[in-house]
Design an enzyme around this catalytic site. Structure first.
Site, PDB file in Angstrom:
ATOM      1  N   TYR A 168     -16.670  14.837   5.172  1.00  0.00           N
ATOM      2  CA  TYR A 168     -15.531  15.375   4.138  1.00  0.00           C
ATOM      3  C   TYR A 168     -15.250  14.324   2.812  1.00  0.00           C
ATOM      4  O   TYR A 168     -14.461  14.399   2.063  1.00  0.00           O
ATOM      5  CB  TYR A 168     -14.336  15.654   4.751  1.00  0.00           C
ATOM      6  CG  TYR A 168     -14.449  16.951   5.430  1.00  0.00           C
ATOM      7  CD1 TYR A 168     -14.144  18.129   4.983  1.00  0.00           C
ATOM      8  CD2 TYR A 168     -14.972  16.757   6.871  1.00  0.00           C
ATOM      9  CE1 TYR A 168     -14.306  19.209   5.789  1.00  0.00           C
ATOM     10  CE2 TYR A 168     -15.204  17.853   7.658  1.00  0.00           C
ATOM     11  CZ  TYR A 168     -14.966  19.213   6.948  1.00  0.00           C
ATOM     12  OH  TYR A 168     -15.155  20.514   7.599  1.00  0.00           O
ATOM     13  N   GLN A 213       2.983   1.927   8.884  1.00  0.00           N
ATOM     14  CA  GLN A 213       2.776   3.398   9.231  1.00  0.00           C
ATOM     15  C   GLN A 213       2.724   3.746  10.690  1.00  0.00           C
ATOM     16  O   GLN A 213       2.702   4.992  11.316  1.00  0.00           O
ATOM     17  CB  GLN A 213       1.771   3.974   8.331  1.00  0.00           C
ATOM     18  CG  GLN A 213       2.078   4.049   6.679  1.00  0.00           C
ATOM     19  CD  GLN A 213       1.010   4.582   5.849  1.00  0.00           C
ATOM     20  OE1 GLN A 213      -0.181   5.118   6.687  1.00  0.00           O
ATOM     21  NE2 GLN A 213       1.034   4.337   4.911  1.00  0.00           N
ATOM     22  N   TYR A 251      -4.331   3.243  -6.790  1.00  0.00           N
ATOM     23  CA  TYR A 251      -2.806   3.122  -7.211  1.00  0.00           C
ATOM     24  C   TYR A 251      -2.552   2.520  -8.319  1.00  0.00           C
ATOM     25  O   TYR A 251      -1.560   2.403  -9.211  1.00  0.00           O
ATOM     26  CB  TYR A 251      -1.955   2.581  -5.897  1.00  0.00           C
ATOM     27  CG  TYR A 251      -1.780   3.590  -4.832  1.00  0.00           C
ATOM     28  CD1 TYR A 251      -1.267   4.642  -5.004  1.00  0.00           C
ATOM     29  CD2 TYR A 251      -2.617   3.131  -3.487  1.00  0.00           C
ATOM     30  CE1 TYR A 251      -1.213   5.450  -3.511  1.00  0.00           C
ATOM     31  CE2 TYR A 251      -2.799   3.845  -2.493  1.00  0.00           C
ATOM     32  CZ  TYR A 251      -1.919   5.244  -2.389  1.00  0.00           C
ATOM     33  OH  TYR A 251      -1.967   5.849  -1.327  1.00  0.00           O
ATOM     34  N   GLU A 297      -5.681  16.464   0.317  1.00  0.00           N
ATOM     35  CA  GLU A 297      -6.631  17.484   0.295  1.00  0.00           C
ATOM     36  C   GLU A 297      -6.146  18.269   1.511  1.00  0.00           C
ATOM     37  O   GLU A 297      -5.558  17.977   2.424  1.00  0.00           O
ATOM     38  CB  GLU A 297      -7.938  17.181   0.638  1.00  0.00           C
ATOM     39  CG  GLU A 297      -8.679  16.268  -0.467  1.00  0.00           C
ATOM     40  CD  GLU A 297     -10.295  15.760   0.092  1.00  0.00           C
ATOM     41  OE1 GLU A 297     -10.874  15.178  -1.075  1.00  0.00           O
ATOM     42  OE2 GLU A 297     -10.477  16.075   1.080  1.00  0.00           O
ATOM     43  N   HIS A 340      -2.351   4.129   7.693  1.00  0.00           N
ATOM     44  CA  HIS A 340      -3.583   5.123   7.940  1.00  0.00           C
ATOM     45  C   HIS A 340      -4.004   5.394   9.263  1.00  0.00           C
ATOM     46  O   HIS A 340      -5.021   4.904   9.816  1.00  0.00           O
ATOM     47  CB  HIS A 340      -4.786   4.995   6.885  1.00  0.00           C
ATOM     48  CG  HIS A 340      -4.477   5.012   5.514  1.00  0.00           C
ATOM     49  ND1 HIS A 340      -5.284   4.716   4.547  1.00  0.00           N
ATOM     50  CD2 HIS A 340      -3.247   5.122   5.106  1.00  0.00           C
ATOM     51  CE1 HIS A 340      -4.739   4.824   3.391  1.00  0.00           C
ATOM     52  NE2 HIS A 340      -3.496   4.851   3.552  1.00  0.00           N
TER      53      HIS A 340
END
Length: 367
Positions: A252, A84, A263, A242, A148
């Protein structure tokens, strides 16, 4: 009952079931125009004062689109193009017309070091070349994990710069530990200095740039047009994407609390609430895989002013969220099926522009 009738009943049943499960009706009343063609992964883009567009392609290319032509910018940062990670977000300094600063996030490796982590750079543009490049922040330690990296950038009204970094696939260590990078929202001065009033500047061994923590992978961040609060969204695992409103020093919750599961279908936590941890303004289950985020503050779209737009990578649509009294009260699908929606911005003309993978940048037109 004949086979034909049985088959018809089967089809009708599943059509009704699909309709019942579709929480986001498709809005087909708005058309679009492709503005920039043939882009692979337009991770971020920004309009220059002359209405031309700078586009970050994840593979490391910065494209300048002007007068219908694409030019590749020279001297782009060296990136860690893995999983990513790659070339990520791009924004202008609020006083760009006077100082010329452009800000970029990207996955970066170090010389003679394996792996990579998210970095923040600023530079200026001259003759289609980046000059005066300054590395403002480099997260550590590098890792060869491919997930991420975050990462979005915004400026607030006081000139502070905020950017996000995902947990880098290390949920058990990074998000809840303020001495470690990853799973955080960060705040800096525009030149990379740490603000004196950042929430953890006096905490022992803390990463002083941290503004909030307990995040998984925030790939959307924007400023509310009226309240001027910072809104983000982040990927959950299987469920639990979210929307959050970011406040200084707040936790958070990831991965201690979550509305998602692994998953594989197993659970990693049994709780969705805990004292000292913030609840999301909204969450999705199943996940939509959100990326890109913008409020509509113009009057170009009747009845949509104040709505929040969020891209869905997983289901390939632009999610139009109606918000009332701090809650998402309705969602509908726009640009359904065009491709994975990666980035969203409101242009200087008040129209919405959307970066779609393997397509380009499209303009959402009026009804």
């Amino acid at each position: 009952m004949t086979f034909k009738n049985n088959f018809l009943v089967f089809i009708v049943f599943y059509a009704l079931l699909a309709c019942a499960q579709d929480k986001n009706p498709i809005n087909t009343e708005h058309t679009y125009e492709v503005i920039v063609e043939d882009l692979n992964n337009p991770w971020g883009f920004v309009f220059l004062p002359d209405k031309s567009i700078l586009i970050n392609e994840k593979d490391g290319r910065i494209i300048h689109f002007k007068n219908g032509k694409k030019t590749e910018i020279k001297n782009a940062p060296n990136i860690y193009n893995h999983g990513q990670g790659g070339l990520l977000d791009i924004v202008l300094h609020p006083d760009y017309t006077n100082n010329g600063w452009i800000y970029l996030t990207y996955a970066s490796s170090d010389e003679n070091d394996k792996g990579g982590h998210t970095a923040l750079m600023r530079a200026k543009l001259k003759n289609n070349t980046l000059i005066n490049k300054e590395l403002l922040y480099k997260a550590s330690p590098n890792t060869t994990k491919g997930q991420h990296f975050g990462s979005r950038i915004v400026f607030d009204d006081k000139g502070y710069l905020y950017f996000t970094i995902g947990d880098r696939g290390n949920r058990d260590k990074n998000p809840q530990d303020i001495t470690r990078d990853g799973g955080k929202v960060y705040r800096l001065h525009d030149d990379g200095r740490i603000p004196d009033d950042n929430p953890f500047v006096n905490s022992l061994n803390a990463k002083k740039a941290i503004y909030s923590y307990g995040h998984r992978n925030p790939q959307g961040m924007t400023i509310h047009p009226d309240t001027r609060a910072i809104w983000t969204h982040e990927h959950g695992p299987r469920g639990g994407d979210e929307i959050n409103i970011i406040q200084a020093g707040k936790n958070y919750g990831w991965p201690v609390i979550s509305y998602g599961i692994n998953y594989s279908g197993t659970r990693f936590t049994d709780i969705t609430k805990k004292e000292g941890m913030e609840q999301p303004l909204h969450y999705w289950d199943p996940s939509i895989a959100p990326s890109g985020m913008a409020f509509i503050s113009s009057n170009k779209y009747k009845g949509w002013k104040g709505n929040l737009l969020i891209g869905s990578l997983k289901f390939q649509y632009l999610n139009n969220c109606y918000i009332k009294n701090g809650k998402v009260i309705k969602e509908e699908r726009l640009l359904d099926g065009l491709g994975r929606v990666r980035s969203v911005n409101q242009g200087p003309d008040g129209f919405i522009y959307v970066g779609i993978e393997n397509l380009g940048i499209v303009k959402l037109l009026k009804k």
